[in-house]
Write a protein that holds these residues in place. Sequence first.
Motif, short mmCIF file in Angstrom:
data_model
loop_
_atom_site.label_atom_id
_atom_site.label_comp_id
_atom_site.label_asym_id
_atom_site.label_seq_id
_atom_site.Cartn_x
_atom_site.Cartn_y
_atom_site.Cartn_z
N ALA A 138 0.85 -1.19 0.00
CA ALA A 138 0.00 0.00 0.00
C ALA A 138 0.88 1.23 0.00
O ALA A 138 2.01 1.22 0.51
N ALA A 150 -9.32 2.96 -10.51
CA ALA A 150 -9.76 1.90 -9.60
C ALA A 150 -8.56 1.15 -9.03
O ALA A 150 -8.54 0.80 -7.84
N LYS A 151 -7.56 0.90 -9.88
CA LYS A 151 -6.35 0.21 -9.41
C LYS A 151 -5.61 1.08 -8.40
O LYS A 151 -5.13 0.59 -7.36
N ARG A 192 -7.26 0.88 -5.02
CA ARG A 192 -6.97 -0.35 -4.28
C ARG A 192 -5.55 -0.36 -3.72
O ARG A 192 -5.25 -1.12 -2.80
N THR A 193 -4.70 0.48 -4.29
CA THR A 193 -3.29 0.51 -3.90
C THR A 193 -2.99 1.56 -2.84
O THR A 193 -2.01 1.45 -2.10
N ALA A 242 -14.37 5.92 -4.51
CA ALA A 242 -13.14 5.69 -3.76
C ALA A 242 -12.37 6.97 -3.49
O ALA A 242 -11.49 7.01 -2.64
N ARG A 258 -7.96 9.71 -1.54
CA ARG A 258 -8.73 8.48 -1.37
C ARG A 258 -9.60 8.65 -0.13
O ARG A 258 -9.13 9.10 0.92
N SER A 293 -9.73 -0.78 2.63
CA SER A 293 -8.31 -0.47 2.73
C SER A 293 -7.42 -1.67 2.53
O SER A 293 -7.74 -2.77 2.98
N PRO A 294 -6.25 -1.49 1.89
CA PRO A 294 -5.22 -2.52 1.94
C PRO A 294 -4.72 -2.63 3.38
O PRO A 294 -4.97 -1.76 4.21
#
Length: 275
Positions: A104, A124-125, A128-129, A193, A262, A268-269
């Motif tokens: 993350a 979107a990627k 997520r990161t 997000a 975000r 969350s990661p």
Amino acid sequence: MGSANGESRQLRPTARSFGADADRYDRARPRYPDALVHRIAAAAPGPDLLDVGVGTGIVARQFRAAGCRVLGVEVDARMAELARRSGVEVEVAAFEEWDPAGRAFDAVVSAQAWHWVDAVAGAAKAARTLRPGGRLALFWNVFQPSSAVTDAFAEVHDRVLPDTPNLWTRPALDTYAPLFAEATDGIRQAGGAFGEPEEWRHEWEHTYTRDEWLDLLPTHGRTAQLPPARLTELLTVTGTALDALGGDFTVNYTTVAITAPRTPDAASPPASARP
């Protein structure tokens, strides 16, 4: 510009073309305003930064100098290798297909490269990161010479490249506007997000010598793909035009960033995951 996966995939051969002369790209391409680099770093909740389309590591080195820990993702192995030689850690992959492996980040940035990424899938990627509160910042250097130089370059284009669109006939910011709109829309479509995207602008200028501009010209996307004879002709005619204008000239740059945080309540990661 649309944001369909098919379009971004069709553009990837162009994205990979820059690596054919990675040393020139690293030498000639302009840097980015330190004020913007520090602004992004200050807006992130921590120092861990992912650079999408890291290229030869130009802005990655600027973020490292600002105190960030940087991992780059780059589709062109030749560009990645040059970045590694300057101490930047790089993984070779298209961003949409890259595996963060549970890591993350506090910021995801992309300098002069997000238009090679699918805007919706990329946002979107990135979501997520990123850690909650992390910052996505996508930015471009937009250059505009004086009207005299712009007119001369437009004439060169019509003479040498009459079968391609002449971008010198439009204000540079107008040409880039679809990229900014696509990046903004991609962030908004990332399932809530991110907070509402903002546009940050930093204006600066740089004076080029004739030889510096001719060194830079082959690194531009359309120019990089020209056949050698056509490129040689473009450089020769451009050099003659610059000689007639006195050689050196000043370019007004506007660096435009599309950026959003975000949202804290997004999934969350792992908080403990570190790049």
